[in-house]
Design a protein around this motif. Structure first.
Motif, PDB file in Angstrom:
ATOM      1  N   LEU A  58       0.821  -1.271   0.013  1.00  0.00           N
ATOM      2  CA  LEU A  58       0.103   0.045  -0.017  1.00  0.00           C
ATOM      3  C   LEU A  58       0.752   1.189  -0.004  1.00  0.00           C
ATOM      4  O   LEU A  58       0.843   2.214  -0.851  1.00  0.00           O
ATOM      5  CB  LEU A  58      -0.829  -0.070   1.278  1.00  0.00           C
ATOM      6  N   LEU A  59       2.017   1.081   0.930  1.00  0.00           N
ATOM      7  CA  LEU A  59       2.648   2.497   0.942  1.00  0.00           C
ATOM      8  C   LEU A  59       3.496   2.462  -0.660  1.00  0.00           C
ATOM      9  O   LEU A  59       3.750   3.908  -0.842  1.00  0.00           O
ATOM     10  CB  LEU A  59       3.626   2.330   1.813  1.00  0.00           C
ATOM     11  N   ILE A  60       3.996   1.725  -1.111  1.00  0.00           N
ATOM     12  CA  ILE A  60       4.650   1.708  -2.536  1.00  0.00           C
ATOM     13  C   ILE A  60       3.614   2.356  -3.423  1.00  0.00           C
ATOM     14  O   ILE A  60       3.953   3.382  -4.361  1.00  0.00           O
ATOM     15  CB  ILE A  60       5.234   0.195  -2.828  1.00  0.00           C
ATOM     16  N   PHE A  61       2.392   1.718  -3.311  1.00  0.00           N
ATOM     17  CA  PHE A  61       1.380   2.488  -4.270  1.00  0.00           C
ATOM     18  C   PHE A  61       1.148   3.966  -3.981  1.00  0.00           C
ATOM     19  O   PHE A  61       0.869   4.544  -5.038  1.00  0.00           O
ATOM     20  CB  PHE A  61       0.102   1.609  -4.139  1.00  0.00           C
ATOM     21  N   VAL A  62       0.824   4.132  -2.854  1.00  0.00           N
ATOM     22  CA  VAL A  62       0.834   5.516  -2.232  1.00  0.00           C
ATOM     23  C   VAL A  62       1.842   6.347  -2.967  1.00  0.00           C
ATOM     24  O   VAL A  62       1.702   7.670  -3.379  1.00  0.00           O
ATOM     25  CB  VAL A  62       0.256   5.763  -0.810  1.00  0.00           C
ATOM     26  N   PHE A  63       3.279   6.190  -2.671  1.00  0.00           N
ATOM     27  CA  PHE A  63       4.328   6.905  -2.996  1.00  0.00           C
ATOM     28  C   PHE A  63       4.292   7.063  -4.408  1.00  0.00           C
ATOM     29  O   PHE A  63       4.720   8.016  -5.064  1.00  0.00           O
ATOM     30  CB  PHE A  63       5.444   6.243  -2.374  1.00  0.00           C
ATOM     31  N   GLY A  64       3.799   5.908  -5.247  1.00  0.00           N
ATOM     32  CA  GLY A  64       3.890   6.044  -6.720  1.00  0.00           C
ATOM     33  C   GLY A  64       2.917   6.950  -7.264  1.00  0.00           C
ATOM     34  O   GLY A  64       3.064   7.841  -8.136  1.00  0.00           O
ATOM     35  N   GLY A  65       1.697   6.918  -6.453  1.00  0.00           N
ATOM     36  CA  GLY A  65       0.771   8.116  -6.662  1.00  0.00           C
ATOM     37  C   GLY A  65       1.042   9.637  -6.686  1.00  0.00           C
ATOM     38  O   GLY A  65       1.000  10.394  -7.353  1.00  0.00           O
ATOM     39  N   VAL A  66       1.890   9.811  -5.420  1.00  0.00           N
ATOM     40  CA  VAL A  66       2.557  10.881  -5.130  1.00  0.00           C
ATOM     41  C   VAL A  66       3.442  11.340  -6.403  1.00  0.00           C
ATOM     42  O   VAL A  66       3.381  12.692  -6.590  1.00  0.00           O
ATOM     43  CB  VAL A  66       3.087  11.134  -3.742  1.00  0.00           C
ATOM     44  N   ILE A  67       4.098  10.481  -6.818  1.00  0.00           N
ATOM     45  CA  ILE A  67       5.298  10.751  -7.630  1.00  0.00           C
ATOM     46  C   ILE A  67       4.761  11.074  -9.046  1.00  0.00           C
ATOM     47  O   ILE A  67       4.997  11.985  -9.945  1.00  0.00           O
ATOM     48  CB  ILE A  67       6.318   9.646  -7.838  1.00  0.00           C
ATOM     49  N   LEU A  68       3.545  10.486  -9.424  1.00  0.00           N
ATOM     50  CA  LEU A  68       2.827  10.768 -10.442  1.00  0.00           C
ATOM     51  C   LEU A  68       2.245  12.262 -10.571  1.00  0.00           C
ATOM     52  O   LEU A  68       2.147  12.861 -11.432  1.00  0.00           O
ATOM     53  CB  LEU A  68       1.549   9.950 -10.822  1.00  0.00           C
ATOM     54  N   LEU A  69       1.582  12.509  -9.414  1.00  0.00           N
ATOM     55  CA  LEU A  69       0.819  13.918  -9.250  1.00  0.00           C
ATOM     56  C   LEU A  69       1.794  15.296  -8.963  1.00  0.00           C
ATOM     57  O   LEU A  69       1.437  16.164  -9.383  1.00  0.00           O
ATOM     58  CB  LEU A  69      -0.043  13.749  -7.941  1.00  0.00           C
ATOM     59  N   TYR A  70       2.967  14.719  -8.408  1.00  0.00           N
ATOM     60  CA  TYR A  70       3.782  16.107  -7.838  1.00  0.00           C
ATOM     61  C   TYR A  70       5.130  15.572  -8.510  1.00  0.00           C
ATOM     62  O   TYR A  70       5.817  14.539  -8.517  1.00  0.00           O
ATOM     63  CB  TYR A  70       3.941  16.231  -6.455  1.00  0.00           C
ATOM     64  N   PRO A  71       5.500  16.935  -8.940  1.00  0.00           N
ATOM     65  CA  PRO A  71       7.274  16.607  -9.304  1.00  0.00           C
ATOM     66  C   PRO A  71       8.046  16.363  -8.306  1.00  0.00           C
ATOM     67  O   PRO A  71       8.094  16.798  -7.157  1.00  0.00           O
ATOM     68  CB  PRO A  71       7.585  17.900  -9.857  1.00  0.00           C
ATOM     69  N   SER A  72       9.089  15.325  -8.529  1.00  0.00           N
ATOM     70  CA  SER A  72       9.808  14.998  -7.315  1.00  0.00           C
ATOM     71  C   SER A  72      11.327  14.692  -8.037  1.00  0.00           C
ATOM     72  O   SER A  72      11.550  14.673  -9.286  1.00  0.00           O
ATOM     73  CB  SER A  72       9.518  13.283  -6.986  1.00  0.00           C
ATOM     74  N   ALA A  73      12.235  14.390  -7.053  1.00  0.00           N
ATOM     75  CA  ALA A  73      13.712  14.253  -7.390  1.00  0.00           C
ATOM     76  C   ALA A  73      13.656  13.041  -8.332  1.00  0.00           C
ATOM     77  O   ALA A  73      14.812  12.659  -9.095  1.00  0.00           O
ATOM     78  CB  ALA A  73      14.525  14.479  -6.226  1.00  0.00           C
ATOM     79  N   ILE A  74      13.037  11.815  -7.936  1.00  0.00           N
ATOM     80  CA  ILE A  74      13.105  10.374  -8.566  1.00  0.00           C
ATOM     81  C   ILE A  74      11.902  10.646  -9.622  1.00  0.00           C
ATOM     82  O   ILE A  74      10.850  10.727  -9.530  1.00  0.00           O
ATOM     83  CB  ILE A  74      12.551   9.634  -7.454  1.00  0.00           C
ATOM     84  N   PRO A  75      12.753  10.363 -10.805  1.00  0.00           N
ATOM     85  CA  PRO A  75      11.571  10.192 -12.107  1.00  0.00           C
ATOM     86  C   PRO A  75      10.847   8.774 -12.093  1.00  0.00           C
ATOM     87  O   PRO A  75      11.178   7.680 -11.413  1.00  0.00           O
ATOM     88  CB  PRO A  75      12.550  10.312 -13.397  1.00  0.00           C
ATOM     89  N   LEU A  76       9.735   8.725 -12.547  1.00  0.00           N
ATOM     90  CA  LEU A  76       8.689   7.808 -12.490  1.00  0.00           C
ATOM     91  C   LEU A  76       9.325   6.403 -13.165  1.00  0.00           C
ATOM     92  O   LEU A  76       9.178   5.447 -12.424  1.00  0.00           O
ATOM     93  CB  LEU A  76       7.407   8.177 -13.100  1.00  0.00           C
ATOM     94  N   PRO A  77      10.140   6.496 -14.225  1.00  0.00           N
ATOM     95  CA  PRO A  77      10.653   5.432 -14.510  1.00  0.00           C
ATOM     96  C   PRO A  77      11.660   4.679 -13.552  1.00  0.00           C
ATOM     97  O   PRO A  77      11.799   3.473 -13.464  1.00  0.00           O
ATOM     98  CB  PRO A  77      11.296   5.562 -15.892  1.00  0.00           C
ATOM     99  N   GLU A  78      12.485   5.570 -13.056  1.00  0.00           N
ATOM    100  CA  GLU A  78      13.577   5.119 -11.936  1.00  0.00           C
ATOM    101  C   GLU A  78      12.792   4.530 -10.787  1.00  0.00           C
ATOM    102  O   GLU A  78      13.045   3.482 -10.192  1.00  0.00           O
ATOM    103  CB  GLU A  78      14.230   6.183 -11.585  1.00  0.00           C
ATOM    104  N   TYR A  79      11.628   5.026 -10.287  1.00  0.00           N
ATOM    105  CA  TYR A  79      10.737   4.529  -9.149  1.00  0.00           C
ATOM    106  C   TYR A  79      10.228   3.377  -9.442  1.00  0.00           C
ATOM    107  O   TYR A  79      10.145   2.396  -8.844  1.00  0.00           O
ATOM    108  CB  TYR A  79       9.567   5.476  -8.859  1.00  0.00           C
TER     109      TYR A  79
END
Length: 99
Positions: A58-79
């Motif tokens: 669940l935490l992995i999916f929540v963090f993935g959703g946060v990365i999709l919605l907000y710009p972050s230092a980790i790009p989505l393909p790397e995540y």
């Protein structure tokens, strides 16, 4: 005419049943005493590994959703490179677990 007598069973007056607050309180007290604080969060020893694996997923999916919605230092393909093996490991554990 035959007079029908109403038979009242003892279970009608009993307060102990499957959804009884008294039994629920006793059971939760037993779990608290035997499992501690983490036992309240994750359950007893037979359910804790499954509950912890579900929480991590669940935490992995929540963090993935946060990365999709907000710009972050980790790009989505790397995540996804990091999280996909963890998700498949958890799924393998949950579905391959022998009971």
């Amino acid at each position: 005419m035959t007079e029908q007598k109403e038979i009242k069973s003892q279970s009608d007056d009993a307060t102990y049943g499957p959804a009884s607050p008294e039994l629920y309180g006793l059971e939760s007290e037993r779990i608290r005493q035997t499992s501690g604080i983490l036992g309240l969060l994750f359950g007893d020893a037979s359910n804790a590994p499954t509950n912890i694996a579900g929480l991590v997923m669940l935490l992995i999916f929540v963090f993935g959703g946060v990365i999709l919605l907000y710009p972050s230092a980790i790009p989505l393909p790397e995540y996804l490179k990091i999280s996909t093996p963890i998700i498949t490991l958890i799924l393998g554990y949950l579905f391959g677990k022998k009971s």
